[in-house]
Design an enzyme around this catalytic site. Structure first.
Site, PDB file in Angstrom:
ATOM      1  N   PRO A  26       0.471  -0.977  -0.337  1.00  0.00           N
ATOM      2  CA  PRO A  26      -0.284   0.158   0.313  1.00  0.00           C
ATOM      3  C   PRO A  26       0.579   1.107   0.035  1.00  0.00           C
ATOM      4  CG  PRO A  26      -0.253  -1.140   2.052  1.00  0.00           C
ATOM      5  CD  PRO A  26       0.400  -2.469   0.999  1.00  0.00           C
TER       6      PRO A  26
ATOM      7  N   GLU B  54       2.990  -8.166   8.984  1.00  0.00           N
ATOM      8  CA  GLU B  54       2.672  -6.195   8.759  1.00  0.00           C
ATOM      9  C   GLU B  54       4.078  -5.456   8.014  1.00  0.00           C
ATOM     10  OE1 GLU B  54       1.566  -4.309  11.612  1.00  0.00           O
ATOM     11  OE2 GLU B  54       0.282  -6.180  11.372  1.00  0.00           O
TER      12      GLU B  54
ATOM     13  N   ARG C  28      -4.695  -8.388 -20.100  1.00  0.00           N
ATOM     14  CA  ARG C  28      -5.250  -7.758 -21.090  1.00  0.00           C
ATOM     15  C   ARG C  28      -5.745  -6.679 -22.071  1.00  0.00           C
ATOM     16  NH1 ARG C  28      -8.662  -3.280 -20.788  1.00  0.00           N
ATOM     17  NH2 ARG C  28     -10.330  -3.568 -21.472  1.00  0.00           N
TER      18      ARG C  28
ATOM     19  N   ASP D 255     -11.621   1.687 -23.609  1.00  0.00           N
ATOM     20  CA  ASP D 255     -11.774   1.838 -21.750  1.00  0.00           C
ATOM     21  C   ASP D 255     -11.851   3.087 -21.666  1.00  0.00           C
ATOM     22  OD1 ASP D 255     -11.703  -1.045 -22.352  1.00  0.00           O
ATOM     23  OD2 ASP D 255      -9.319  -1.300 -21.759  1.00  0.00           O
TER      24      ASP D 255
HETATM   25  N1  ADE Z   1      -0.347  -5.627   0.163  1.00  0.00           N
HETATM   26  C1  ADE Z   1      -1.882  -4.706   1.233  1.00  0.00           C
HETATM   27  N2  ADE Z   1      -2.769  -4.141   0.806  1.00  0.00           N
HETATM   28  C2  ADE Z   1      -1.829  -3.760  -0.715  1.00  0.00           C
HETATM   29  C3  ADE Z   1      -2.614  -2.505  -1.906  1.00  0.00           C
HETATM   30  N3  ADE Z   1      -3.380  -1.525  -1.365  1.00  0.00           N
HETATM   31  N4  ADE Z   1      -2.162  -2.200  -2.754  1.00  0.00           N
HETATM   32  C4  ADE Z   1      -0.682  -3.607  -3.505  1.00  0.00           C
HETATM   33  N5  ADE Z   1      -0.453  -4.204  -1.795  1.00  0.00           N
HETATM   34  C5  ADE Z   1      -1.167  -4.552  -0.936  1.00  0.00           C
END
Ligand code: ADE
Length: 249
Positions: A90, A117, A155, A170
């Site tokens: 993330p 974590e 794709r 798209d």
């Molecule tokens: N692992 C956990 N959350 C994630 C996300 N939002 N994007 C990519 N990998 C992740």
């Protein structure tokens, strides 16, 4: 295109790769997804892949050694040009259609899926060449994010979608949301298909679609307009929408 996916849960990848377009891409040889269990690269007796964080605190952290060993093994047969080694996190750069197009230029890449974590920081610093997030939310692991990347990139590969022009309109391909689609019946529960689509007038249909696309983006994702590729006619149409909006406010 080949994806080597490093994960503690390779079975998560199975379902989506066994259906529809991804399955066909695999059958035709255009897509190869090799899942590697990181646990197989842990050398201790119990194949431990995680450990407590230095400095204390809750949760476990994925150890660096098995991940480094897995990448080394997976890329052992790759001569010089190193493919991207992408950590799914993330904290990565946001995955967009433009990033999908960029990744589709490569022949292969490695996707590392974290769990718990997170992964030891040295994986990010000294092994990964890129970090990707699929959005501002936290998943239980990177596997679903890896599948999103695999799907969106696959794709775009030549021959994967039946119609070569299929991705041109798209949503997001030119920075705008896509226009609405209709099929038969022409009247469903009193809701008619827009007249222009039944007219057979190609140029008018094209103009209508472009304006719908602009209107949708203006209404739902005005942030996208700043970067979109817009003609003079597009800009005039948007200016009209803005004026109309001001009049009805
Ligand atoms: N692992 C956990 N959350 C994630 C996300 N939002 N994007 C990519 N990998 C992740």
């Amino acid at each position: 295109m080949r994806f080597d996916v490093l994960t503690l849960f390779p079975a998560i990848l199975n379902g989506p790769l066994q259906e529809s377009i991804l399955q066909r891409a695999i059958d035709s040889g255009r897509l190869v997804v090799a899942a590697h269990n990181i646990r197989d690269y842990a050398t201790d007796k119990h194949h431990v892949t995680d450990d407590v964080p230095y400095g204390g605190g809750g949760g476990m952290v994925m150890k660096p050694e098995p991940i480094f060993a897995a990448v080394k093994a997976v890329l052992a047969d790759v001569p010089s040009a190193r493919p991207p080694i992408i950590l799914m996190t993330p904290q990565g750069r946001r995955f967009t259609q433009a990033v999908a197009r960029e990744l589709a230029q490569h022949e292969r890449m490695v996707l590392i899926c974290g769990r718990y974590e997170g992964v030891d920081e040295r994986v990010r610093e000294f092994l990964a060449t890129d970090e990707i997030s699929i959005g501002d939310y936290v998943l239980t692991g990177g596997e679903l994010a890896a599948l999103v990347v695999i799907d969106a990139v696959t794709r775009l590969l030549p021959g994967v979608l039946g119609d070569p022009g299929a991705t041109l309109d798209d949503s997001h391909s030119d920075g705008l949301l896509e226009y609405p689609h209709y099929t038969r019946p022409p009247n469903f529960q009193g809701h008619a298909v827009p007249e222009v689509l039944l007219s057979g007038h190609h140029a008018q249909v094209e103009r209508w679609r472009r304006e719908q696309s602009l209107r949708r983006t203006w209404e739902r994702r005005p942030d996208l307009l700043a970067l979109a590729n817009l003609s003079l006619a597009d800009r005039e149409f948007l200016a009209r929408l803005t004026r109309e909006g001001e009049l009805t406010d």
